[in-house]
Design an enzyme around this catalytic site. Structure first.
Site, PDB file in Angstrom:
ATOM      1  N   THR A 285       0.842  -1.197   0.000  1.00  0.00           N
ATOM      2  CA  THR A 285       0.000   0.000   0.000  1.00  0.00           C
ATOM      3  C   THR A 285       0.879   1.250   0.000  1.00  0.00           C
ATOM      4  OG1 THR A 285      -1.742  -1.158   1.212  1.00  0.00           O
ATOM      5  CG2 THR A 285      -1.811   1.239   1.238  1.00  0.00           C
ATOM      6  N   GLN A 315      -6.039  -2.233  -2.518  1.00  0.00           N
ATOM      7  CA  GLN A 315      -5.338  -1.016  -2.100  1.00  0.00           C
ATOM      8  C   GLN A 315      -4.542  -0.417  -3.258  1.00  0.00           C
ATOM      9  OE1 GLN A 315      -5.149  -4.050  -0.567  1.00  0.00           O
ATOM     10  NE2 GLN A 315      -4.763  -3.822   1.639  1.00  0.00           N
ATOM     11  N   GLN A 337     -10.166   1.875  -3.423  1.00  0.00           N
ATOM     12  CA  GLN A 337      -9.737   1.550  -2.059  1.00  0.00           C
ATOM     13  C   GLN A 337      -8.421   2.260  -1.745  1.00  0.00           C
ATOM     14  OE1 GLN A 337      -9.782  -2.617  -1.047  1.00  0.00           O
ATOM     15  NE2 GLN A 337      -8.608  -2.328   0.837  1.00  0.00           N
ATOM     16  N   ASP A 359     -12.109   2.666   2.880  1.00  0.00           N
ATOM     17  CA  ASP A 359     -11.028   3.329   3.646  1.00  0.00           C
ATOM     18  C   ASP A 359     -10.314   4.382   2.805  1.00  0.00           C
ATOM     19  OD1 ASP A 359     -11.694   1.348   5.480  1.00  0.00           O
ATOM     20  OD2 ASP A 359     -10.006   0.066   4.948  1.00  0.00           O
ATOM     21  N   ARG A 427     -14.000   3.419  10.083  1.00  0.00           N
ATOM     22  CA  ARG A 427     -13.790   2.227  10.918  1.00  0.00           C
ATOM     23  C   ARG A 427     -12.373   2.283  11.476  1.00  0.00           C
ATOM     24  NH1 ARG A 427     -12.782  -3.113   7.178  1.00  0.00           N
ATOM     25  NH2 ARG A 427     -11.471  -2.173   5.559  1.00  0.00           N
ATOM     26  N   TRP A 429      -8.866   1.426  12.060  1.00  0.00           N
ATOM     27  CA  TRP A 429      -7.741   0.652  11.539  1.00  0.00           C
ATOM     28  C   TRP A 429      -6.804   0.240  12.675  1.00  0.00           C
ATOM     29  CZ3 TRP A 429      -3.282   3.130   8.252  1.00  0.00           C
ATOM     30  CH2 TRP A 429      -2.452   2.114   7.757  1.00  0.00           C
TER      31      TRP A 429
END
Length: 521
Positions: A285, A315, A337, A359, A427, A429
């Site tokens: 990522t 990602q 993403q 995300d 959310r 991580w």
């Protein structure tokens, strides 16, 4: 005389026969200091290895000791990581190892800033740099896991030891609160922006040092060539790159040595930097970013950063910023993403457009978004959209994602199928994830629950998620999650902790950039 003789005999016996007693006294002195830290065993190890058996004279000395230990250990970690490169057995291991090489180099530079007396840094500056150093170590570890090679090089890296040292330094520095600064600001920009930079941002046509034009009408055809010129300049005076309209297929790494770069175009609609790296395609990522920037003081205006890998490649980052005091004004960020990786340091985004699915604003910077348009796109089947995934891993880091006076809406491709996909504000991580939405318009795409679990009850008691006076059809908090870490903020005093002024000390650096901003609520 007899009394003196007895005293002498007692002292001799203490030194010769009862050295364990002395050892116990010294040990208790170290224990009393080290028990103040989150990792006392690590503290005791380094205190004893430096022959500091009698503890420390002051809290200040204790803190400086650990800052020095952190810097020293980061240098050793960097050296060890270089040696481990020869153990790479395949391309995936080499990719993750190469990320760590960059991250450890950055960590060493960042930690040494905490000890540099010429910088006249505040405790808040130091806390920011320590937070970044810890994030770098976490990111190094994550890369090996992402590409499925965690059993060879990763166990040999000094991640845990160095993380504990930095975590202790974070706890001792106690600089998580931004310093008190003047409320003054000029033309909508915080004070850390210099007058010169403010003029550059406000000017319709700043004077560039170089012009980039894909059609050959400028000084260079690629942005990479322009940055190479910037790297050869003497000093760190602001270097301005004007990007003419065009689609620039480039992967750029604007490194730590490239400070005070400004990149601008006339409109983000016409100047696009695009790439297609992704985790499915073999990148981590961290390394998937079309543009990565770590040079302090970076400014972008009117540029679109794009990753075209698509949702099926998971990602795929359009922009990653680990540049301290970086600013993005009227920029676009397009991906699916993990579109925008606000990796670390202090960042500010104004009037930007951000598109993604899962995300898509994530990382562990101290970052504020103001007056931004945030669009959730259509994800893959069976996926849920999450606007944010904040990555604070230590309770003493001064990081978080703050979204202020913005709008969260459905992108055109999501609108026709809105009922088929859920969209959440964020959310967790990491364990101490911090995210706050303030005075932001939340459209019908946002799920009434507002927030989504990462994995079971992970972080639900330790995170801080807040909402303050949001607007729109999904602003009601009556059906929100019932987590200990979720807060409906009703106090203006509480909400003010997350403003540009207080959360990123914006009044001390934003005015110089020329970007308009609201310091308060």
């Amino acid at each position: 005389m007899a009394t003196n003789l007895c005293l002498i005999m007692f002292l001799l016996s203490l030194f010769s026969l009862s050295s364990p007693a002395l050892s116990s006294i010294f040990s208790n002195a170290i224990d009393s200091w080290c028990n103040k830290t989150p990792h006392p065993a690590t503290c005791k190890h380094y205190a004893r290895s430096h022959n500091l058996q009698n503890g420390f004279k002051s809290d200040s000395q204790f803190k400086k000791f650990f800052l020095r230990v952190a810097a020293d250990q980061s240098l050793k970690a960097e050296s060890q990581n270089k040696w481990l490169g020869r153990r790479s057995r395949n391309r995936h291991e080499r990719t993750a190892w190469n990320d760590c090489l960059k991250l450890y180099q950055d960590t060493f530079i960042t930690l040494n800033q905490t000890l540099d007396p010429t910088l006249k840094s505040t405790d808040y500056d130091v806390q920011t740099w320590l937070s970044t150093a810890l994030t770098n170590i976490d990111t190094c570890r994550t890369g090996f896991v992402e590409v499925g090679v965690k059993n060879n090089i990763l166990p040999l890296l000094p991640n845990k030891n160095l993380s504990d040292v930095i975590s202790n330094a974070l706890a001792l520095n106690n600089g998580s609160t931004a310093p008190a600064v003047s409320n003054s600001y000029k033309e909508g920009f915080p004070n850390w922006l210099s007058a010169g930079d403010r003029k550059l941002l406000q000017s319709s046509s700043p004077t560039p040092d170089v012009v980039v034009a894909k059609d050959g009408s400028g000084d260079y055809k690629t942005i990479k060539e322009a940055l190479a010129v910037a790297s050869k300049r003497s000093g760190t005076k602001r270097f301005v790159v004007y990007v003419k309209p065009g689609i620039y297929e480039e992967n750029l790494d604007i490194g730590k040595s490239l400070k005070n770069i400004m990149m601008y175009s006339d409109s983000m609609r016409f100047a696009v930097i695009t790439g297609s790296r992704s985790v499915v395609g073999g990148s981590t990522t961290f390394n998937s970013a079309t543009v990565a920037v770590t040079g302090d003081g970076f400014i972008a205006r009117g540029i679109t950063f794009r990753n075209t890998a698509g949702p099926q490649n998971h990602q795929a980052v359009a922009l990653r910023s680990g540049a301290d005091l970086s600013v993005f004004f009227r920029c676009g960020f397009e991906g699916y993403q993990d579109t925008l990786y606000v990796h670390s340091q202090r960042q500010f985004y104004k009037e930007c457009y951000i598109y993604g699915t899962v995300d898509f604003i994530f990382g562990n910077a101290a970052v504020v978004f103001q007056n931004c348009m945030i669009y959730a796109r259509r994800p893959m089947d069976n996926q849920k959209n999450t606007v944010t995934a904040q990555g604070r891993s230590d309770p003493n880091q001064n990081t978080g994602i703050i979204i202020h006076n913005s709008r969260v809406m459905a992108a055109p491709d999501l609108v026709p199928v809105l009922s088929s996909f859920q969209t959440f504000l964020g959310r967790p991580w990491k364990e101490y994830s911090v995210t706050v939405f303030m005075k932001t318009y939340l459209d019908t795409l946002v799920d009434p629950a507002g927030w989504l679990e990462w994995n079971g009850d992970f972080a639900l008691n330790t995170l801080y998620y807040g909402e303050y006076r949001n607007l729109g059809p999904r602003a009601s908090t009556s059906n929100r999650v019932n987590w200990r870490g979720y807060h409906v903020i009703t106090s203006e005093t509480e909400a003010s902790k997350f403003t540009v002024e207080n959360f990123i000390a914006g009044n001390s650096w934003l005015p110089a950039t020329g970007i308009p901003f609201y310091p308060n609520l």
